[in-house]
Design an enzyme around this catalytic site. Sequence first.
Site, short mmCIF file in Angstrom:
data_model
loop_
_atom_site.label_atom_id
_atom_site.label_comp_id
_atom_site.label_asym_id
_atom_site.label_seq_id
_atom_site.Cartn_x
_atom_site.Cartn_y
_atom_site.Cartn_z
N ASP A 72 -96.83 66.19 -43.31
CA ASP A 72 -98.10 66.82 -43.61
C ASP A 72 -98.58 66.59 -45.17
O ASP A 72 -97.69 66.40 -46.13
CB ASP A 72 -97.70 68.31 -43.71
CG ASP A 72 -98.93 69.15 -43.59
OD1 ASP A 72 -99.29 69.01 -42.84
OD2 ASP A 72 -98.82 70.19 -44.67
N GLU A 84 -99.67 62.13 -42.89
CA GLU A 84 -101.06 62.76 -42.66
C GLU A 84 -101.84 62.52 -44.08
O GLU A 84 -101.25 63.18 -45.20
CB GLU A 84 -101.19 64.13 -42.34
CG GLU A 84 -102.52 64.71 -42.11
CD GLU A 84 -102.52 66.36 -42.40
OE1 GLU A 84 -103.73 66.74 -41.90
OE2 GLU A 84 -101.92 66.69 -43.24
N ASP A 116 -92.52 67.52 -37.61
CA ASP A 116 -93.49 67.63 -38.83
C ASP A 116 -92.57 67.87 -39.81
O ASP A 116 -91.53 68.85 -39.82
CB ASP A 116 -94.39 68.79 -38.37
CG ASP A 116 -95.71 68.75 -38.79
OD1 ASP A 116 -95.92 68.22 -40.09
OD2 ASP A 116 -96.61 68.91 -37.96
#
Length: 557
Positions: free
Chosen positions: A200, A255, A99
Amino acid sequence: AATIKWWQQAVVYQVYPRSFQDTNHDGIGDLKGITAHLDYLKQLGIDVIWLNPIYRSPNDDNGYDISDYQQIAADFGTMADFDELLQAAHDRGLKIIMDLVVNHTSDEHPWFKRSRQDRTNQYRDFYFWRSGNGKKAPNNWDAAFGGSAWQYDEQTQQYYLHTFSTKQPDLNWENPTLRESVYTMMTWWLNKGVDGFRMDVINQISKLPGLPDGPLKPHSQFGDARVTNGPRVHEFLQEMNQEVLSQFDIMTVGETHGVTPADALKYAGADQHELDMVFEFQHLRLDNSQHGLGKWSTRKTPLVALKKVISDWQVGLEGRAWNSLFWNNHDTPRAVSRFGDDRPAYRVRSAKMLATCLHLLQGTPYIYQGEELGMTDAHFTELASYRDIESLSAYRDLVTERQLLSPADMMARLAARSRDNSRTPMQWDTEVNAGFSDAAPWLTVNPNYRQINAAAALADPDSVWYYYQHLIQLRHQYPSVTLGSFELLWADDPQVFLYARQWEGRTWLVCCNFTAETLSRPLDQYLTPTAKCLISNYGEQQPNKLRPYEAWVYQLA
Ligand code: ISL
Ligand code: CA
Protein backbone atom coordinates in the site's frame (compact mmCIF):
# COMPACT_ATOMS: atom_id res chain seq x y z
CA ALA A 1 14.63 -18.56 -24.49
CA ALA A 2 14.22 -15.88 -21.86
CA THR A 3 13.64 -17.17 -18.35
CA ILE A 4 10.15 -16.34 -17.23
CA LYS A 5 9.36 -15.75 -13.59
CA TRP A 6 6.18 -17.47 -12.38
CA TRP A 7 4.45 -14.16 -11.69
CA GLN A 8 5.10 -13.00 -15.26
CA GLN A 9 2.83 -15.70 -16.60
CA ALA A 10 0.30 -15.40 -13.82
CA VAL A 11 -3.12 -13.81 -13.66
CA VAL A 12 -4.03 -12.25 -10.31
CA TYR A 13 -7.55 -12.05 -8.91
CA GLN A 14 -8.21 -9.39 -6.30
CA VAL A 15 -10.56 -10.35 -3.48
CA TYR A 16 -12.12 -7.61 -1.35
CA PRO A 17 -12.95 -9.84 1.61
CA ARG A 18 -15.62 -7.61 3.13
CA SER A 19 -17.71 -7.98 -0.03
CA PHE A 20 -16.93 -11.48 -1.29
CA GLN A 21 -19.00 -13.99 0.71
CA ASP A 22 -20.52 -13.91 4.19
CA THR A 23 -20.79 -17.29 5.91
CA ASN A 24 -21.80 -16.38 9.46
CA HIS A 25 -24.84 -14.19 8.81
CA ASP A 26 -23.45 -10.81 9.87
CA GLY A 27 -23.60 -9.15 6.46
CA ILE A 28 -19.80 -8.99 6.20
CA GLY A 29 -17.72 -11.20 3.95
CA ASP A 30 -15.23 -13.45 5.72
CA LEU A 31 -12.29 -15.83 5.20
CA LYS A 32 -14.45 -18.93 5.22
CA GLY A 33 -16.40 -17.32 2.39
CA ILE A 34 -13.24 -17.06 0.32
CA THR A 35 -12.27 -20.67 1.02
CA ALA A 36 -15.75 -21.72 -0.08
CA HIS A 37 -15.20 -20.18 -3.53
CA LEU A 38 -11.68 -21.38 -4.32
CA ASP A 39 -12.99 -23.90 -6.83
CA TYR A 40 -14.81 -21.08 -8.61
CA LEU A 41 -11.52 -19.18 -8.92
CA LYS A 42 -9.63 -22.29 -9.96
CA GLN A 43 -12.18 -22.91 -12.69
CA LEU A 44 -11.74 -19.34 -13.93
CA GLY A 45 -8.07 -20.20 -14.30
CA ILE A 46 -6.38 -17.52 -12.20
CA ASP A 47 -3.06 -18.23 -10.47
CA VAL A 48 -2.81 -15.77 -7.59
CA ILE A 49 -5.26 -14.21 -5.16
CA TRP A 50 -4.54 -10.77 -3.71
CA LEU A 51 -6.40 -10.20 -0.46
CA ASN A 52 -7.19 -6.67 0.66
CA PRO A 53 -6.28 -6.17 4.35
CA ILE A 54 -7.68 -8.79 6.71
CA TYR A 55 -5.78 -7.70 9.82
CA ARG A 56 -7.21 -6.42 13.10
CA SER A 57 -8.49 -2.91 12.55
CA PRO A 58 -11.00 -0.41 13.92
CA ASN A 59 -12.10 -0.02 10.29
CA ASP A 60 -11.89 3.70 9.84
CA ASP A 61 -10.72 3.01 6.27
CA ASN A 62 -11.95 -0.56 5.72
CA GLY A 63 -8.90 -2.27 7.13
CA TYR A 64 -6.22 0.10 5.82
CA ASP A 65 -5.91 1.26 9.43
CA ILE A 66 -4.26 -1.71 11.12
CA SER A 67 -4.10 -2.10 14.90
CA ASP A 68 -2.37 -5.51 14.88
CA TYR A 69 -0.42 -6.82 11.88
CA GLN A 70 -0.36 -10.39 13.19
CA GLN A 71 -4.01 -10.92 14.06
CA ILE A 72 -7.01 -11.46 11.82
CA ALA A 73 -9.89 -8.97 12.07
CA ALA A 74 -12.69 -10.55 14.09
CA ASP A 75 -15.12 -9.61 11.29
CA PHE A 76 -13.20 -11.90 8.94
CA GLY A 77 -12.60 -14.86 11.26
CA THR A 78 -9.58 -16.32 13.01
CA MET A 79 -5.96 -17.17 12.26
CA ALA A 80 -7.09 -20.80 11.99
CA ASP A 81 -9.49 -19.71 9.23
CA PHE A 82 -6.60 -18.00 7.49
CA ASP A 83 -4.34 -21.06 7.75
CA GLU A 84 -7.14 -23.17 6.34
CA LEU A 85 -7.64 -20.74 3.43
CA LEU A 86 -3.92 -20.68 2.62
CA GLN A 87 -3.67 -24.46 2.73
CA ALA A 88 -6.79 -24.93 0.61
CA ALA A 89 -5.47 -22.44 -1.94
CA HIS A 90 -2.06 -24.12 -2.10
CA ASP A 91 -3.73 -27.53 -2.44
CA ARG A 92 -5.31 -26.19 -5.64
CA GLY A 93 -2.12 -24.63 -6.94
CA LEU A 94 -3.32 -21.10 -6.15
CA LYS A 95 -1.05 -18.57 -4.47
CA ILE A 96 -2.09 -15.86 -2.03
CA ILE A 97 -0.52 -12.43 -1.69
CA MET A 98 -1.31 -10.13 1.20
CA ASP A 99 -1.84 -6.40 1.42
CA LEU A 100 1.05 -4.81 3.28
CA VAL A 101 0.11 -1.44 4.81
CA VAL A 102 3.23 0.04 6.34
CA ASN A 103 3.13 3.72 5.43
CA HIS A 104 0.82 4.13 8.42
CA THR A 105 -0.86 2.17 11.20
CA SER A 106 -4.10 2.68 13.05
CA ASP A 107 -4.00 5.16 15.93
CA GLU A 108 -5.12 2.11 17.93
CA HIS A 109 -1.95 0.17 17.15
CA PRO A 110 0.09 -0.44 20.34
CA TRP A 111 3.06 1.40 18.76
CA PHE A 112 0.99 4.54 18.39
CA LYS A 113 -0.66 4.21 21.78
CA ARG A 114 2.79 4.13 23.36
CA SER A 115 4.09 6.83 21.03
CA ARG A 116 1.50 9.38 22.05
CA GLN A 117 1.96 8.92 25.82
CA ASP A 118 4.92 11.27 26.29
CA ARG A 119 7.61 12.97 24.25
CA THR A 120 10.44 10.68 25.23
CA ASN A 121 9.22 7.08 25.00
CA GLN A 122 10.99 4.65 22.69
CA TYR A 123 8.05 4.59 20.23
CA ARG A 124 7.82 8.37 19.96
CA ASP A 125 10.04 8.42 16.88
CA PHE A 126 8.08 5.63 15.13
CA TYR A 127 5.75 8.44 13.97
CA PHE A 128 6.10 12.10 13.00
CA TRP A 129 5.51 14.36 16.00
CA ARG A 130 6.09 18.10 15.61
CA SER A 131 5.22 21.30 17.46
CA GLY A 132 3.04 23.73 15.53
CA ASN A 133 3.67 27.33 14.62
CA GLY A 134 1.62 28.95 17.33
CA LYS A 135 -1.88 27.65 16.73
CA LYS A 136 -1.02 26.48 13.23
CA ALA A 137 -0.05 23.00 12.06
CA PRO A 138 3.65 22.30 11.38
CA ASN A 139 3.15 22.63 7.63
CA ASN A 140 0.37 23.16 5.09
CA TRP A 141 -0.06 19.57 3.90
CA ASP A 142 -3.54 18.31 3.18
CA ALA A 143 -4.77 14.85 4.13
CA ALA A 144 -6.13 12.50 1.47
CA PHE A 145 -9.46 12.29 3.29
CA GLY A 146 -9.82 16.04 3.89
CA GLY A 147 -8.44 18.77 6.11
CA SER A 148 -4.91 19.15 7.44
CA ALA A 149 -2.50 16.21 7.49
CA TRP A 150 -1.66 17.17 11.09
CA GLN A 151 -3.69 16.31 14.17
CA TYR A 152 -3.06 18.07 17.46
CA ASP A 153 -2.76 15.73 20.43
CA GLU A 154 -3.54 17.25 23.83
CA GLN A 155 -1.56 14.66 25.82
CA THR A 156 1.87 15.88 24.70
CA GLN A 157 0.77 19.13 23.01
CA GLN A 158 2.26 18.25 19.66
CA TYR A 159 0.86 17.35 16.26
CA TYR A 160 1.22 14.00 14.49
CA LEU A 161 1.28 13.49 10.73
CA HIS A 162 -1.48 11.54 9.00
CA THR A 163 -1.56 11.75 5.22
CA PHE A 164 -4.83 9.78 5.18
CA SER A 165 -7.43 9.91 8.01
CA THR A 166 -6.70 11.11 11.55
CA LYS A 167 -6.87 7.46 12.55
CA GLN A 168 -4.00 6.58 10.18
CA PRO A 169 -0.79 8.13 11.60
CA ASP A 170 2.19 7.91 9.22
CA LEU A 171 5.10 5.72 10.28
CA ASN A 172 8.56 7.27 10.34
CA TRP A 173 10.79 5.11 8.15
CA GLU A 174 13.84 7.17 9.10
CA ASN A 175 13.80 5.18 12.33
CA PRO A 176 15.84 1.95 11.91
CA THR A 177 14.04 0.17 14.76
CA LEU A 178 10.71 0.78 13.03
CA ARG A 179 12.09 -0.63 9.80
CA GLU A 180 13.38 -3.75 11.56
CA SER A 181 9.99 -4.24 13.24
CA VAL A 182 8.28 -4.11 9.86
CA TYR A 183 10.75 -6.58 8.34
CA THR A 184 10.24 -8.99 11.24
CA MET A 185 6.48 -8.85 10.73
CA MET A 186 6.83 -9.43 6.97
CA THR A 187 9.14 -12.39 7.54
CA TRP A 188 6.60 -13.87 9.94
CA TRP A 189 3.93 -13.89 7.21
CA LEU A 190 6.31 -15.23 4.58
CA ASN A 191 7.39 -18.03 6.89
CA LYS A 192 3.72 -18.89 7.21
CA GLY A 193 3.75 -19.48 3.47
CA VAL A 194 2.12 -16.45 1.90
CA ASP A 195 3.32 -15.85 -1.63
CA GLY A 196 4.00 -12.15 -1.66
CA PHE A 197 2.71 -8.66 -0.96
CA ARG A 198 0.81 -5.84 -2.58
CA MET A 199 2.35 -2.84 -0.84
CA ASP A 200 0.00 0.00 0.00
CA VAL A 201 1.21 3.50 -0.97
CA ILE A 202 4.74 2.20 -0.69
CA ASN A 203 6.27 5.14 -2.54
CA GLN A 204 5.20 7.44 0.31
CA ILE A 205 7.42 5.97 3.00
CA SER A 206 10.27 8.47 2.62
CA LYS A 207 9.20 12.02 3.47
CA LEU A 208 11.06 15.13 2.34
CA PRO A 209 13.56 16.26 5.00
CA GLY A 210 12.24 19.20 6.99
CA LEU A 211 8.68 18.43 5.81
CA PRO A 212 8.42 21.63 3.73
CA ASP A 213 5.13 23.25 2.70
CA GLY A 214 3.68 22.08 -0.60
CA PRO A 215 2.24 24.26 -3.39
CA LEU A 216 -1.26 25.50 -2.50
CA LYS A 217 -4.05 23.39 -3.94
CA PRO A 218 -6.78 24.96 -6.08
CA HIS A 219 -9.79 26.16 -4.04
CA SER A 220 -7.98 25.21 -0.84
CA GLN A 221 -6.19 26.62 2.17
CA PHE A 222 -3.96 23.53 2.14
CA GLY A 223 -0.89 22.61 0.14
CA ASP A 224 -0.14 19.39 -1.65
CA ALA A 225 1.42 16.90 0.76
CA ARG A 226 4.48 16.05 -1.30
CA VAL A 227 5.13 12.62 0.04
CA THR A 228 5.68 10.44 -3.02
CA ASN A 229 9.03 9.20 -4.33
CA GLY A 230 10.97 10.76 -1.47
CA PRO A 231 14.77 10.85 -1.23
CA ARG A 232 15.33 7.59 0.68
CA VAL A 233 12.56 5.42 -0.76
CA HIS A 234 14.87 3.31 -2.94
CA GLU A 235 17.33 2.84 -0.12
CA PHE A 236 14.52 1.58 2.14
CA LEU A 237 13.14 -0.77 -0.49
CA GLN A 238 16.57 -2.17 -1.29
CA GLU A 239 17.09 -2.81 2.39
CA MET A 240 13.69 -4.50 2.63
CA ASN A 241 14.52 -6.57 -0.42
CA GLN A 242 17.85 -7.67 0.96
CA GLU A 243 16.59 -8.46 4.44
CA VAL A 244 13.23 -9.99 3.57
CA LEU A 245 12.01 -10.27 -0.01
CA SER A 246 15.09 -11.85 -1.56
CA GLN A 247 14.91 -14.68 0.99
CA PHE A 248 11.70 -16.04 -0.51
CA ASP A 249 10.29 -17.05 -3.91
CA ILE A 250 7.47 -14.52 -3.89
CA MET A 251 5.92 -11.73 -5.93
CA THR A 252 5.68 -8.11 -4.92
CA VAL A 253 3.72 -5.24 -6.40
CA GLY A 254 3.97 -1.72 -5.07
CA GLU A 255 1.03 0.65 -5.14
CA THR A 256 2.74 3.79 -6.40
CA HIS A 257 0.74 6.90 -7.17
CA GLY A 258 2.42 9.54 -9.27
CA VAL A 259 5.02 7.36 -10.97
CA THR A 260 6.16 7.56 -14.57
CA PRO A 261 7.71 4.70 -16.54
CA ALA A 262 11.14 6.15 -15.66
CA ASP A 263 10.28 5.94 -11.92
CA ALA A 264 9.03 2.39 -12.40
CA LEU A 265 12.40 1.35 -13.77
CA LYS A 266 13.83 2.27 -10.38
CA TYR A 267 11.16 0.62 -8.25
CA ALA A 268 10.81 -2.49 -10.35
CA GLY A 269 13.74 -2.58 -12.73
CA ALA A 270 14.92 -6.12 -13.34
CA ASP A 271 18.28 -5.48 -11.64
CA GLN A 272 17.21 -2.93 -9.01
CA HIS A 273 16.51 -5.45 -6.22
CA GLU A 274 13.42 -3.64 -5.01
CA LEU A 275 9.98 -4.78 -6.21
CA ASP A 276 8.72 -7.01 -9.03
CA MET A 277 6.05 -4.64 -10.31
CA VAL A 278 4.29 -1.40 -9.53
CA PHE A 279 0.73 -0.25 -10.00
CA GLU A 280 0.79 2.98 -11.96
CA PHE A 281 -2.23 5.29 -12.08
CA GLN A 282 -1.62 7.55 -15.06
CA HIS A 283 -4.22 5.68 -17.08
CA LEU A 284 -6.78 6.20 -14.30
CA ARG A 285 -6.31 9.96 -14.02
CA LEU A 286 -7.14 10.98 -17.58
CA ASP A 287 -10.76 11.66 -16.68
CA ASN A 288 -9.95 13.76 -13.61
CA SER A 289 -11.54 17.17 -13.12
CA GLN A 290 -10.15 19.99 -15.21
CA HIS A 291 -11.21 22.46 -12.53
CA GLY A 292 -8.96 21.42 -9.66
CA LEU A 293 -11.37 18.92 -8.13
CA GLY A 294 -9.14 15.91 -8.67
CA LYS A 295 -11.00 12.65 -9.10
CA TRP A 296 -14.42 14.25 -8.52
CA SER A 297 -15.46 14.59 -12.10
CA THR A 298 -17.92 13.01 -14.51
CA ARG A 299 -15.68 13.27 -17.57
CA LYS A 300 -14.97 10.33 -19.82
CA THR A 301 -11.44 9.18 -20.54
CA PRO A 302 -10.27 10.34 -23.98
CA LEU A 303 -9.14 7.25 -25.89
CA VAL A 304 -6.15 8.84 -27.65
CA ALA A 305 -4.67 9.87 -24.29
CA LEU A 306 -5.40 6.45 -22.80
CA LYS A 307 -3.65 4.70 -25.67
CA LYS A 308 -0.63 6.95 -25.30
CA VAL A 309 -0.26 6.26 -21.59
CA ILE A 310 -0.62 2.52 -22.06
CA SER A 311 1.80 2.52 -24.98
CA ASP A 312 4.35 4.58 -23.04
CA TRP A 313 4.25 2.01 -20.24
CA GLN A 314 4.42 -0.96 -22.58
CA VAL A 315 7.36 0.40 -24.54
CA GLY A 316 9.07 2.08 -21.59
CA LEU A 317 9.29 -1.09 -19.53
CA GLU A 318 9.94 -3.58 -22.36
CA GLY A 319 12.84 -5.85 -21.46
CA ARG A 320 13.69 -3.77 -18.36
CA ALA A 321 10.79 -4.07 -15.96
CA TRP A 322 7.35 -5.64 -15.84
CA ASN A 323 3.92 -4.04 -16.13
CA SER A 324 0.90 -4.66 -13.95
CA LEU A 325 -2.33 -4.44 -15.93
CA PHE A 326 -5.62 -3.35 -14.41
CA TRP A 327 -8.77 -1.39 -15.22
CA ASN A 328 -10.17 -1.26 -11.71
CA ASN A 329 -9.68 -2.10 -8.05
CA HIS A 330 -11.35 -1.44 -4.69
CA ASP A 331 -10.59 2.31 -5.00
CA THR A 332 -12.05 2.91 -8.43
CA PRO A 333 -15.28 2.70 -10.36
CA ARG A 334 -16.07 -0.54 -12.19
CA ALA A 335 -14.28 -0.99 -15.52
CA VAL A 336 -17.39 -1.61 -17.60
CA SER A 337 -19.13 1.51 -16.27
CA ARG A 338 -16.07 3.73 -16.62
CA PHE A 339 -14.38 2.63 -19.84
CA GLY A 340 -17.10 0.52 -21.44
CA ASP A 341 -20.86 0.84 -21.51
CA ASP A 342 -23.02 -0.61 -18.76
CA ARG A 343 -26.32 -0.17 -20.57
CA PRO A 344 -27.96 -3.61 -20.96
CA ALA A 345 -27.55 -3.60 -24.75
CA TYR A 346 -23.77 -3.13 -24.55
CA ARG A 347 -22.63 -4.34 -21.15
CA VAL A 348 -21.51 -7.84 -22.06
CA ARG A 349 -19.96 -6.84 -25.36
CA SER A 350 -18.02 -3.90 -23.90
CA ALA A 351 -16.87 -5.87 -20.84
CA LYS A 352 -15.38 -8.46 -23.19
CA MET A 353 -13.82 -5.71 -25.30
CA LEU A 354 -12.09 -4.21 -22.27
CA ALA A 355 -10.90 -7.63 -21.18
CA THR A 356 -9.43 -8.27 -24.62
CA CYS A 357 -7.66 -4.93 -24.65
CA LEU A 358 -6.06 -5.45 -21.24
CA HIS A 359 -5.29 -9.17 -21.25
CA LEU A 360 -3.39 -9.08 -24.52
CA LEU A 361 -0.90 -6.50 -23.20
CA GLN A 362 2.53 -7.38 -21.85
CA GLY A 363 2.46 -7.60 -18.06
CA THR A 364 0.58 -9.34 -15.27
CA PRO A 365 -3.21 -8.81 -15.41
CA TYR A 366 -5.23 -8.17 -12.26
CA ILE A 367 -8.94 -9.01 -12.26
CA TYR A 368 -10.99 -7.27 -9.56
CA GLN A 369 -13.72 -9.46 -8.09
CA GLY A 370 -16.93 -9.29 -10.12
CA GLU A 371 -15.14 -7.90 -13.18
CA GLU A 372 -15.38 -11.40 -14.65
CA LEU A 373 -19.18 -11.03 -14.42
CA GLY A 374 -19.24 -7.57 -15.92
CA MET A 375 -20.48 -6.14 -12.61
CA THR A 376 -21.37 -2.44 -12.87
CA ASP A 377 -21.11 0.65 -10.70
CA ALA A 378 -23.52 0.94 -7.78
CA HIS A 379 -25.48 3.90 -9.22
CA PHE A 380 -26.46 5.01 -5.70
CA THR A 381 -28.84 7.97 -5.53
CA GLU A 382 -28.82 8.59 -1.76
CA LEU A 383 -25.87 9.87 0.24
CA ALA A 384 -26.95 7.47 2.99
CA SER A 385 -26.04 4.51 0.75
CA TYR A 386 -22.34 5.41 0.84
CA ARG A 387 -19.98 3.98 3.46
CA ASP A 388 -16.56 5.00 2.17
CA ILE A 389 -14.64 7.52 4.29
CA GLU A 390 -13.26 9.22 1.18
CA SER A 391 -16.70 9.75 -0.38
CA LEU A 392 -18.31 10.95 2.85
CA SER A 393 -15.50 13.34 3.71
CA ALA A 394 -15.39 14.73 0.16
CA TYR A 395 -19.13 15.44 0.32
CA ARG A 396 -18.76 17.14 3.70
CA ASP A 397 -15.84 19.19 2.43
CA LEU A 398 -17.05 20.20 -1.05
CA VAL A 399 -20.78 20.56 -0.38
CA THR A 400 -21.46 21.11 3.32
CA GLU A 401 -18.43 23.10 4.41
CA ARG A 402 -17.04 24.93 1.41
CA GLN A 403 -20.17 24.89 -0.77
CA LEU A 404 -18.15 24.56 -3.96
CA LEU A 405 -20.66 22.11 -5.41
CA SER A 406 -24.42 21.66 -5.15
CA PRO A 407 -25.68 18.45 -3.54
CA ALA A 408 -26.99 17.18 -6.89
CA ASP A 409 -23.72 17.91 -8.63
CA MET A 410 -21.71 16.09 -5.97
CA MET A 411 -24.09 13.12 -6.03
CA ALA A 412 -23.42 12.79 -9.77
CA ARG A 413 -19.68 12.90 -9.16
CA LEU A 414 -19.93 10.29 -6.38
CA ALA A 415 -21.97 8.07 -8.67
CA ALA A 416 -19.19 8.34 -11.25
CA ARG A 417 -16.18 8.02 -8.97
CA SER A 418 -16.92 6.78 -5.45
CA ARG A 419 -14.81 3.90 -4.21
CA ASP A 420 -18.03 2.21 -3.06
CA ASN A 421 -18.87 1.56 -6.72
CA SER A 422 -16.54 -1.39 -6.76
CA ARG A 423 -17.16 -2.42 -3.16
CA THR A 424 -20.79 -3.54 -3.42
CA PRO A 425 -21.15 -7.23 -2.60
CA MET A 426 -20.20 -9.95 -5.05
CA GLN A 427 -23.23 -11.12 -7.03
CA TRP A 428 -23.34 -14.91 -6.78
CA ASP A 429 -26.91 -15.84 -7.68
CA THR A 430 -30.55 -14.71 -7.61
CA GLU A 431 -31.11 -15.55 -3.94
CA VAL A 432 -31.64 -12.83 -1.35
CA ASN A 433 -28.78 -10.27 -1.38
CA ALA A 434 -27.32 -11.96 -4.45
CA GLY A 435 -26.30 -14.96 -2.37
CA PHE A 436 -23.68 -12.81 -0.65
CA SER A 437 -25.36 -12.92 2.75
CA ASP A 438 -28.74 -13.69 4.24
CA ALA A 439 -28.33 -10.77 6.64
CA ALA A 440 -28.40 -7.07 5.74
CA PRO A 441 -25.10 -6.50 3.88
CA TRP A 442 -22.70 -3.83 5.14
CA LEU A 443 -23.07 -2.10 1.75
CA THR A 444 -26.17 -2.37 -0.44
CA VAL A 445 -26.18 -5.06 -3.11
CA ASN A 446 -26.64 -3.74 -6.65
CA PRO A 447 -30.26 -4.59 -7.61
CA ASN A 448 -29.06 -5.68 -11.04
CA TYR A 449 -27.88 -8.93 -9.41
CA ARG A 450 -31.03 -10.61 -10.72
CA GLN A 451 -29.50 -10.40 -14.22
CA ILE A 452 -25.79 -10.14 -13.39
CA ASN A 453 -24.54 -12.97 -11.19
CA ALA A 454 -22.10 -15.86 -11.20
CA ALA A 455 -24.72 -18.60 -11.46
CA ALA A 456 -26.18 -17.02 -14.60
CA ALA A 457 -22.70 -16.49 -16.06
CA LEU A 458 -21.69 -20.10 -15.51
CA ALA A 459 -24.88 -21.28 -17.22
CA ASP A 460 -24.25 -19.13 -20.32
CA PRO A 461 -21.44 -20.13 -22.70
CA ASP A 462 -21.44 -16.58 -24.11
CA SER A 463 -20.96 -14.91 -20.75
CA VAL A 464 -18.24 -12.46 -19.82
CA TRP A 465 -17.04 -15.13 -17.40
CA TYR A 466 -16.19 -17.72 -20.05
CA TYR A 467 -14.53 -15.02 -22.11
CA TYR A 468 -12.17 -14.27 -19.21
CA GLN A 469 -11.52 -17.97 -18.82
CA HIS A 470 -10.58 -18.12 -22.50
CA LEU A 471 -8.26 -15.09 -22.24
CA ILE A 472 -6.48 -16.65 -19.27
CA GLN A 473 -6.06 -19.90 -21.20
CA LEU A 474 -4.53 -18.00 -24.14
CA ARG A 475 -2.01 -16.37 -21.82
CA HIS A 476 -1.05 -19.69 -20.28
CA GLN A 477 -0.80 -21.37 -23.65
CA TYR A 478 1.02 -18.86 -25.89
CA PRO A 479 4.31 -17.13 -25.04
CA SER A 480 3.24 -14.40 -27.51
CA VAL A 481 0.87 -13.08 -24.85
CA THR A 482 3.43 -13.00 -22.08
CA LEU A 483 6.55 -12.07 -24.00
CA GLY A 484 5.59 -10.45 -27.28
CA SER A 485 6.75 -6.88 -27.85
CA PHE A 486 4.10 -4.17 -28.16
CA GLU A 487 3.47 -1.67 -30.92
CA LEU A 488 0.65 0.87 -30.96
CA LEU A 489 -0.99 1.37 -34.38
CA TRP A 490 -3.34 4.18 -35.36
CA ALA A 491 -2.28 6.26 -32.34
CA ASP A 492 -4.56 9.16 -33.34
CA ASP A 493 -7.73 7.15 -33.89
CA PRO A 494 -10.16 8.39 -31.18
CA GLN A 495 -12.43 5.33 -31.37
CA VAL A 496 -10.29 2.26 -32.03
CA PHE A 497 -7.45 0.80 -29.96
CA LEU A 498 -5.31 -1.22 -32.37
CA TYR A 499 -1.99 -2.77 -31.38
CA ALA A 500 0.38 -5.49 -32.47
CA ARG A 501 2.37 -8.02 -30.45
CA GLN A 502 5.44 -9.67 -31.98
CA TRP A 503 7.06 -12.84 -30.77
CA GLU A 504 9.55 -15.04 -32.61
CA GLY A 505 8.49 -13.80 -36.02
CA ARG A 506 4.77 -14.09 -35.29
CA THR A 507 2.50 -11.07 -35.23
CA TRP A 508 -0.72 -10.86 -33.25
CA LEU A 509 -3.10 -8.02 -33.96
CA VAL A 510 -5.46 -6.81 -31.23
CA CYS A 511 -8.35 -4.59 -32.24
CA CYS A 512 -10.92 -2.95 -29.94
CA ASN A 513 -13.78 -0.64 -30.84
CA PHE A 514 -14.30 1.58 -27.77
CA THR A 515 -17.61 2.97 -29.05
CA ALA A 516 -21.24 1.92 -29.53
CA GLU A 517 -20.97 2.82 -33.22
CA THR A 518 -20.32 0.66 -36.24
CA LEU A 519 -17.06 1.85 -37.77
CA SER A 520 -15.32 1.39 -41.10
CA ARG A 521 -11.55 0.99 -40.97
CA PRO A 522 -8.97 -0.25 -43.50
CA LEU A 523 -8.27 -3.50 -41.69
CA ASP A 524 -7.86 -5.72 -44.75
CA GLN A 525 -4.31 -4.38 -45.12
CA TYR A 526 -3.48 -6.62 -42.14
CA LEU A 527 -6.04 -9.38 -42.24
CA THR A 528 -5.22 -11.69 -45.13
CA PRO A 529 -7.46 -14.75 -45.66
CA THR A 530 -4.99 -16.97 -43.81
CA ALA A 531 -4.98 -14.86 -40.63
CA LYS A 532 -6.26 -16.90 -37.73
CA CYS A 533 -8.77 -15.66 -35.15
CA LEU A 534 -7.74 -16.46 -31.57
CA ILE A 535 -10.59 -14.82 -29.71
CA SER A 536 -13.34 -12.34 -30.46
CA ASN A 537 -16.56 -11.07 -28.94
CA TYR A 538 -18.66 -11.36 -32.14
CA GLY A 539 -17.32 -14.38 -33.99
CA GLU A 540 -15.86 -13.91 -37.45
CA GLN A 541 -14.59 -10.47 -38.33
CA GLN A 542 -16.42 -8.60 -41.10
CA PRO A 543 -14.15 -7.03 -43.72
CA ASN A 544 -13.12 -3.47 -42.86
CA LYS A 545 -15.89 -3.13 -40.33
CA LEU A 546 -16.07 -2.91 -36.56
CA ARG A 547 -19.39 -3.45 -34.83
CA PRO A 548 -20.25 -1.74 -31.48
CA TYR A 549 -17.58 -2.62 -28.92
CA GLU A 550 -16.21 -5.30 -31.20
CA ALA A 551 -12.89 -6.80 -30.15
CA TRP A 552 -10.74 -9.48 -31.71
CA VAL A 553 -7.28 -10.95 -31.78
CA TYR A 554 -5.84 -12.38 -34.99
CA GLN A 555 -2.57 -14.12 -35.62
CA LEU A 556 -1.35 -12.75 -38.94
CA ALA A 557 -0.11 -15.20 -41.50
O1 ISL B 1 -8.56 6.05 -3.41
C1 ISL B 1 -7.91 6.90 -3.93
C2 ISL B 1 -8.50 7.85 -4.83
O2 ISL B 1 -9.83 7.61 -4.86
C3 ISL B 1 -6.49 7.00 -3.79
O3 ISL B 1 -6.01 8.28 -3.77
C4 ISL B 1 -6.02 6.23 -2.61
O4 ISL B 1 -6.12 6.98 -1.45
C5 ISL B 1 -4.62 5.84 -2.88
O5 ISL B 1 -4.70 5.04 -4.03
C6 ISL B 1 -4.05 5.02 -1.79
O6 ISL B 1 -4.82 3.87 -1.68
C7 ISL B 1 -4.47 2.90 -0.76
O7 ISL B 1 -4.18 3.44 0.52
C8 ISL B 1 -5.27 4.08 1.19
C9 ISL B 1 -6.54 3.23 1.18
O8 ISL B 1 -7.63 4.01 1.60
C10 ISL B 1 -6.83 2.65 -0.18
O9 ISL B 1 -7.95 1.79 -0.13
C11 ISL B 1 -5.59 1.92 -0.62
O10 ISL B 1 -5.77 1.23 -1.82
C12 ISL B 1 -4.80 4.33 2.59
O11 ISL B 1 -4.27 3.15 3.14
CA1 CA C 1 -19.36 -12.75 8.02
